[in-house]
Scaffold this active site. Structure first.
Site, PDB file in Angstrom:
ATOM      1  N   ASP A  36       0.864  -1.181   0.000  1.00 15.35           N
ATOM      2  CA  ASP A  36       0.000   0.000   0.000  1.00 15.35           C
ATOM      3  C   ASP A  36       0.902   1.233   0.000  1.00 15.35           C
ATOM      4  O   ASP A  36       1.983   1.215   0.592  1.00 15.35           O
ATOM      5  CB  ASP A  36      -0.905   0.006   1.240  1.00 15.35           C
ATOM      6  CG  ASP A  36      -2.164   0.822   1.009  1.00 15.35           C
ATOM      7  OD1 ASP A  36      -3.232   0.222   0.780  1.00 15.35           O
ATOM      8  OD2 ASP A  36      -2.062   2.068   1.014  1.00 15.35           O
ATOM      9  N   LYS A  41      -0.500   3.190   7.199  1.00 16.08           N
ATOM     10  CA  LYS A  41      -1.248   1.924   7.252  1.00 16.08           C
ATOM     11  C   LYS A  41      -0.290   0.735   7.316  1.00 16.08           C
ATOM     12  O   LYS A  41      -0.468  -0.195   8.112  1.00 16.08           O
ATOM     13  CB  LYS A  41      -2.136   1.816   6.001  1.00 16.08           C
ATOM     14  CG  LYS A  41      -3.054   0.623   6.026  1.00 16.08           C
ATOM     15  CD  LYS A  41      -3.756   0.411   4.712  1.00 16.08           C
ATOM     16  CE  LYS A  41      -5.029   1.204   4.571  1.00 16.08           C
ATOM     17  NZ  LYS A  41      -5.731   0.939   3.301  1.00 16.08           N
ATOM     18  N   THR A 126     -13.261  -4.038  -8.292  1.00 14.95           N
ATOM     19  CA  THR A 126     -14.450  -4.054  -9.153  1.00 14.95           C
ATOM     20  C   THR A 126     -14.281  -3.026 -10.257  1.00 14.95           C
ATOM     21  O   THR A 126     -14.146  -1.830  -9.987  1.00 14.95           O
ATOM     22  CB  THR A 126     -15.703  -3.716  -8.332  1.00 14.95           C
ATOM     23  OG1 THR A 126     -15.755  -4.644  -7.272  1.00 14.95           O
ATOM     24  CG2 THR A 126     -16.954  -3.801  -9.170  1.00 14.95           C
ATOM     25  N   GLU A 156     -13.692 -10.380  -6.968  1.00 14.01           N
ATOM     26  CA  GLU A 156     -13.949 -10.920  -5.620  1.00 14.01           C
ATOM     27  C   GLU A 156     -15.433 -10.812  -5.309  1.00 14.01           C
ATOM     28  O   GLU A 156     -16.128  -9.947  -5.825  1.00 14.01           O
ATOM     29  CB  GLU A 156     -13.084 -10.208  -4.571  1.00 14.01           C
ATOM     30  CG  GLU A 156     -13.225  -8.690  -4.549  1.00 14.01           C
ATOM     31  CD  GLU A 156     -14.470  -8.207  -3.877  1.00 14.01           C
ATOM     32  OE1 GLU A 156     -15.009  -8.959  -3.040  1.00 14.01           O
ATOM     33  OE2 GLU A 156     -14.919  -7.087  -4.186  1.00 14.01           O
ATOM     34  N   LYS A 229     -19.048  -9.808 -12.276  1.00 12.80           N
ATOM     35  CA  LYS A 229     -18.966  -9.040 -11.030  1.00 12.80           C
ATOM     36  C   LYS A 229     -20.040  -7.945 -10.977  1.00 12.80           C
ATOM     37  O   LYS A 229     -20.802  -7.842 -10.017  1.00 12.80           O
ATOM     38  CB  LYS A 229     -17.566  -8.422 -10.911  1.00 12.80           C
ATOM     39  CG  LYS A 229     -17.402  -7.446  -9.781  1.00 12.80           C
ATOM     40  CD  LYS A 229     -17.537  -8.133  -8.443  1.00 12.80           C
ATOM     41  CE  LYS A 229     -17.649  -7.120  -7.334  1.00 12.80           C
ATOM     42  NZ  LYS A 229     -17.548  -7.662  -6.016  1.00 12.80           N
ATOM     43  N   PHE A 274     -30.914 -12.440   0.895  1.00 10.02           N
ATOM     44  CA  PHE A 274     -31.004 -11.088   0.327  1.00 10.02           C
ATOM     45  C   PHE A 274     -32.439 -10.676   0.029  1.00 10.02           C
ATOM     46  O   PHE A 274     -32.716  -9.974  -0.928  1.00 10.02           O
ATOM     47  CB  PHE A 274     -30.102 -10.944  -0.914  1.00 10.02           C
ATOM     48  CG  PHE A 274     -28.737 -10.469  -0.531  1.00 10.02           C
ATOM     49  CD1 PHE A 274     -27.897 -11.287   0.205  1.00 10.02           C
ATOM     50  CD2 PHE A 274     -28.308  -9.190  -0.826  1.00 10.02           C
ATOM     51  CE1 PHE A 274     -26.652 -10.848   0.620  1.00 10.02           C
ATOM     52  CE2 PHE A 274     -27.070  -8.734  -0.418  1.00 10.02           C
ATOM     53  CZ  PHE A 274     -26.237  -9.578   0.310  1.00 10.02           C
ATOM     54  N   CYS A 285     -19.961  -0.768  -2.089  1.00 13.42           N
ATOM     55  CA  CYS A 285     -20.066  -1.568  -3.325  1.00 13.42           C
ATOM     56  C   CYS A 285     -21.376  -1.369  -4.088  1.00 13.42           C
ATOM     57  O   CYS A 285     -21.372  -0.877  -5.212  1.00 13.42           O
ATOM     58  CB  CYS A 285     -19.882  -3.041  -2.989  1.00 13.42           C
ATOM     59  SG  CYS A 285     -18.330  -3.349  -2.143  1.00 13.42           S
ATOM     60  N   LYS A 288     -22.299   2.199  -5.620  1.00 13.99           N
ATOM     61  CA  LYS A 288     -21.327   2.562  -6.671  1.00 13.99           C
ATOM     62  C   LYS A 288     -21.429   1.610  -7.869  1.00 13.99           C
ATOM     63  O   LYS A 288     -21.407   2.047  -9.018  1.00 13.99           O
ATOM     64  CB  LYS A 288     -19.942   2.529  -6.038  1.00 13.99           C
ATOM     65  CG  LYS A 288     -18.791   2.124  -6.902  1.00 13.99           C
ATOM     66  CD  LYS A 288     -17.484   2.220  -6.161  1.00 13.99           C
ATOM     67  CE  LYS A 288     -16.948   0.901  -5.663  1.00 13.99           C
ATOM     68  NZ  LYS A 288     -16.440  -0.028  -6.633  1.00 13.99           N
TER      69      LYS A 288
END
Ligand code: UGA
Length: 492
Positions: A36, A41, A126, A156, A229, A274, A285, A288
């Site tokens: 990163d 971090k 994504t 993912e 995805k 769901f 997610c 967007k």
């Protein structure tokens, strides 16, 4: 081609997806460098401090750190040390709704200048369909020799809060490849899961009940993987908006959406998951990705207006919840409201695009004072909410004390286990407005509380309904609540 032994993997970007993927790749036996550009971090991670709240992640990082898992801020070193390079940097929404791919591009150009042998560059963030093509071009433009690399897509499907289990026990792994080398490499990377060998290890993280003993790998071309995805997330968001719309009809006609969901979801073609109505989907997610997928469709000349409706219903759901609060407490100016839940869903400290934050902002705009509590998301929420209008409590009961009503905005398990009679004694007026349907309505009413939820009738304690004629949508509830409060005070 890749026979036996560990793979050497670089994971560029140490956010939710990157960190979980890096830790899980190490867990299934590979040698991983998690990179990163945020030195702070990386310093925290080096000290063993995990920056996100994610079940199992701290134990995996502890288990593999400095053995199979290393942290770094230098992309070039990680690229040189690895045969597979996963890109897991953010793809935030741009002003126009498209995914902003500038971080992916920046990382790709740095990878290009460090390539020193045959590498496979794999997008895991994504991204819209055709990003693999742009990635390939960017690598070439930035000097990567054409025969030195391949690009692939491996989206993912991790959910925040259960990301480690989702990685290790996936419904499916999608490998989008356009060449045999990448195909072989990705199959090798995931072999411990697809062969089932990982699950036989004595230290394997225990999986959810009923999960398959071998993970399924679906090989597609890169464009199909990219579409899988976006289409998956858009479909799930559509499922949520659909059931929210059904909840609103249930409310209007006096049906019970929980019963409707049970009936609809027991058709195997639909499935029960769901299908929980609420205050709309949030997070980093779905909002967007639905916007980005809609933009992709428009750019391809396809009118995917179904997605416009999905977004519209989602927005509307928050407005309807606010209306529910108004009908429970009448005007909002000067009212003191307890809010349980700030994260965009239970099990995470993430408040990005959290419907809870949006609802709190709307309530404070109308003059309400908020006393909020969340088991883990308060630190992150403090950065987003004005301290003048929101104060934070140390538990749900402190939040409820002397409030005009209690609102439930996140589906935390602990909120479904509150001591309701105690809550009733602490609230100024016994009113709960639950945006997540955590309770069976009669149970709340039996504890002496007026209970508003989503897609179900308002539940009113017997003592109130027999004393006052209560109309679910009228502020008369407040009068009724005052009556019961007086009874409680007199009895005490
Ligand atoms: C979602 C997908 O579920 C993952 O498969 C995907 O990998 C991830 O996005 C991503 O693209 O990175 P996540 O955003 O972590 O995962 O959270 P979800 O569990 O999907 O929940 C999203 C939102 O929908 C939350 O606000 C949640 O409260 C809401 N939701 C979910 C409902 O309102 N009702 C439901 O029945 C389910």
């Amino acid at each position: 081609m890749f026979i036996g032994g560990k793979m050497r993997i670089a994971v560029i970007g140490s956010g939710y997806v990157g960190l979980v993927s890096a830790a899980c790749f190490a867990e299934i036996g590979h040698k991983v460098i998690s990179v990163d550009n945020d030195a702070d971090k990386i310093a925290h991670l080096e000290r063993g401090e995990v920056p996100i709240h994610e079940q199992h992640l701290p134990e995996l990082i502890k288990r593999h750190h400095r053995k199979r898992l290393h942290f770094s801020t230098v992309i070039a070193d990680a690229v040189r040390a690895s045969e597979a390079i996963f890109i897991t940097v953010g793809t935030p929404p741009s002003e126009t709704g498209e995914a902003d791919l500038s971080f992916v591009e920046a990382v790709a150009s740095q990878i290009a200048s460090a390539i020193d042998g045959r590498k496979v560059i794999i997008e895991k963030s994504t991204v819209p369909v055709r990003t693999c093509e742009s990635l390939r071009k960017t690598l070439l433009l930035n000097g990567a020799p054409p025969d030195s690399f391949f690009v692939a897509s491996n989206p993912e499907f991790l959910r925040e809060g259960t990301a480690v289990l989702d990685f290790l026990y996936p419904d499916r792994i999608v490998a989008g490849v356009d060449d045999a080398f990448s195909s072989s490499l990705l199959q090798k990377i995931y072999a411990p899961l697809t062969s089932g060998s990982y699950y036989c290890g004595k230290n394997a993280v225990a999986g959810p009940d009923g999960c398959a003993l071998k993970a399924r790998l679906i090989l597609t071309n890169a464009k199909s993987a990219e579409l899988i995805k976006h289409a998956s997330n858009a479909f799930l968001a559509m499922k949520i908006s659909f059931i929210n719309a059904v909840a609103n009809i249930s409310e209007a006609v006096g049906a019970d959406v929980t019963e409707v969901c049970a009936g609809v979801g027991s058709d195997q073609r639909v499935g029960p998951r769901f299908l929980n109505p609420g205050i709309g989907y949030g997070g980093s997610c779905f909002p967007k990705d639905v916007r980005a997928f809609h933009t992709v469709a428009t750019q391809c000349g396809c009118d995917f207006s179904l997605l416009t409706e999905v977004m519209k219903i989602n927005e509307e759901q928050r407005r309807r919840f606010l209306q529910k609060v108004r009908s429970a407490v009448w005007t909002l100016r000067g009212k003191k409201l307890a809010v349980l839940g700030l994260a965009f869903k239970g099990g995470t400290d993430d408040v990005r695009e959290s419907p809870a934050i949006a609802i709190i902002e709307a309530l404070t705009k109308e003059g309400a004072r908020i006393i909020a509590y969340d088991p883990v998301a308060m630190a992150k929420a403090k950065g987003q909410l004005a301290a003048s209008q929101v104060t934070f409590a140390s538990d749900p009961y402190e939040a409820a004390t002397d409030c005009d009503a209690l609102l439930i905005l996140t589906e935390w398990k602990e909120f479904a286990e509150l001591d309701l009679p105690r809550i009733r004694g602490l609230l100024k007026f016994p009113i709960i407005v639950d945006g997540r349907n955590l309770y069976e309505p009669n149970r709340v009413a039996d504890a002496g509380l007026v209970y508003y939820s989503i897609g179900r009738a308002v539940a009113v304690p017997l003592a109130i309904s027999s004393a006052v004629r209560v109309h679910p949508e009228s502020p008369l509830d407040l009068v009724a609540a005052m009556a019961i409060r007086r009874q409680a005070v007199t009895a005490a």
